[in-house]
Design a protein around this motif. Structure first.
Motif, PDB file in Angstrom:
ATOM      1  N   LEU A 103       0.821  -1.203   0.000  1.00  0.00           N
ATOM      2  CA  LEU A 103       0.000   0.000   0.000  1.00  0.00           C
ATOM      3  C   LEU A 103       0.862   1.262   0.000  1.00  0.00           C
ATOM      4  O   LEU A 103       0.571   2.226  -0.713  1.00  0.00           O
ATOM      5  N   VAL A 104       1.923   1.244   0.776  1.00  0.00           N
ATOM      6  CA  VAL A 104       2.841   2.390   0.825  1.00  0.00           C
ATOM      7  C   VAL A 104       3.528   2.567  -0.532  1.00  0.00           C
ATOM      8  O   VAL A 104       3.638   3.689  -1.037  1.00  0.00           O
ATOM      9  N   ALA A 105       3.965   1.482  -1.131  1.00  0.00           N
ATOM     10  CA  ALA A 105       4.600   1.559  -2.451  1.00  0.00           C
ATOM     11  C   ALA A 105       3.615   2.068  -3.496  1.00  0.00           C
ATOM     12  O   ALA A 105       3.975   2.877  -4.365  1.00  0.00           O
ATOM     13  N   ASN A 106       2.386   1.609  -3.432  1.00  0.00           N
ATOM     14  CA  ASN A 106       1.342   2.045  -4.364  1.00  0.00           C
ATOM     15  C   ASN A 106       1.102   3.556  -4.238  1.00  0.00           C
ATOM     16  O   ASN A 106       0.986   4.273  -5.234  1.00  0.00           O
ATOM     17  N   HIS A 107       1.058   4.040  -3.004  1.00  0.00           N
ATOM     18  CA  HIS A 107       0.872   5.470  -2.760  1.00  0.00           C
ATOM     19  C   HIS A 107       2.064   6.263  -3.302  1.00  0.00           C
ATOM     20  O   HIS A 107       1.896   7.310  -3.945  1.00  0.00           O
ATOM     21  N   GLY A 108       3.267   5.768  -3.064  1.00  0.00           N
ATOM     22  CA  GLY A 108       4.462   6.441  -3.572  1.00  0.00           C
ATOM     23  C   GLY A 108       4.458   6.541  -5.088  1.00  0.00           C
ATOM     24  O   GLY A 108       4.814   7.584  -5.659  1.00  0.00           O
ATOM     25  N   LEU A 109       4.043   5.466  -5.744  1.00  0.00           N
ATOM     26  CA  LEU A 109       3.942   5.466  -7.202  1.00  0.00           C
ATOM     27  C   LEU A 109       2.960   6.543  -7.670  1.00  0.00           C
ATOM     28  O   LEU A 109       3.240   7.302  -8.601  1.00  0.00           O
ATOM     29  N   MET A 110       1.829   6.624  -7.004  1.00  0.00           N
ATOM     30  CA  MET A 110       0.826   7.622  -7.383  1.00  0.00           C
ATOM     31  C   MET A 110       1.357   9.039  -7.201  1.00  0.00           C
ATOM     32  O   MET A 110       1.139   9.908  -8.047  1.00  0.00           O
ATOM     33  N   MET A 111       2.053   9.295  -6.123  1.00  0.00           N
ATOM     34  CA  MET A 111       2.585  10.633  -5.862  1.00  0.00           C
ATOM     35  C   MET A 111       3.659  11.021  -6.890  1.00  0.00           C
ATOM     36  O   MET A 111       3.671  12.138  -7.400  1.00  0.00           O
ATOM     37  N   ARG A 112       4.555  10.088  -7.210  1.00  0.00           N
ATOM     38  CA  ARG A 112       5.592  10.375  -8.221  1.00  0.00           C
ATOM     39  C   ARG A 112       4.964  10.621  -9.585  1.00  0.00           C
ATOM     40  O   ARG A 112       5.372  11.511 -10.329  1.00  0.00           O
TER      41      ARG A 112
END
Length: 131
Positions: A103-112
């Motif tokens: 979930l954290v990685a998914n959020h990071g991808l969205m922000m980048r």
């Protein structure tokens, strides 16, 4: 650009849909890499151009606040996105403990992706305004 919620899907690919629900509010549907959508309303409560602050209240699958803070930096602009939310979507709340890294990685991808999309969108906007 940041205050125009209906146009977010034009530059932020993970914002799959934006439906205006008020003068300063929209219902957003977001999806990144993982197979779930987050649907929430964003209500811009604070719009202060002088201070460079755009703050919103989020209600739905995400509850809390988000803010864009903009200030000059050298010859450019520094944009900071701050978010303090609680995930209310039942599936994500149940998976939170075991799936946290994903979930954290998914959020990071969205922000980048949002960062890249906004930069690209603004570059095209600025190029179109040049004489």
């Amino acid at each position: 650009m940041l205050a125009d919620l209906a146009r977010y899907p034009l530059w932020w690919r993970e914002v799959r849909a934006a439906e205006q629900v008020g003068e300063r509010a929209a219902r957003l549907r977001c999806r990144s890499l993982l197979p779930y959508d987050l649907v929430f309303e964003t209500h811009h409560d604070t719009r202060d151009r002088v201070a460079g602050v755009l703050k919103a209240r989020l209600v739905g699958d995400l509850d809390g606040t988000a803010a864009w803070r903009i200030r000059p930096s050298g010859t450019g602009t520094l944009l900071r996105y701050e978010q303090e939310v609680t995930v209310t979507k039942p599936l994500l709340r149940r998976l939170a403990l075991v799936a946290r890294p994903a979930l954290v990685a998914n959020h990071g991808l969205m922000m980048r992706s949002g960062n890249r999309g906004l930069r690209t969108y603004l570059a095209g906007y600025q190029a179109g305004r040049r004489p």
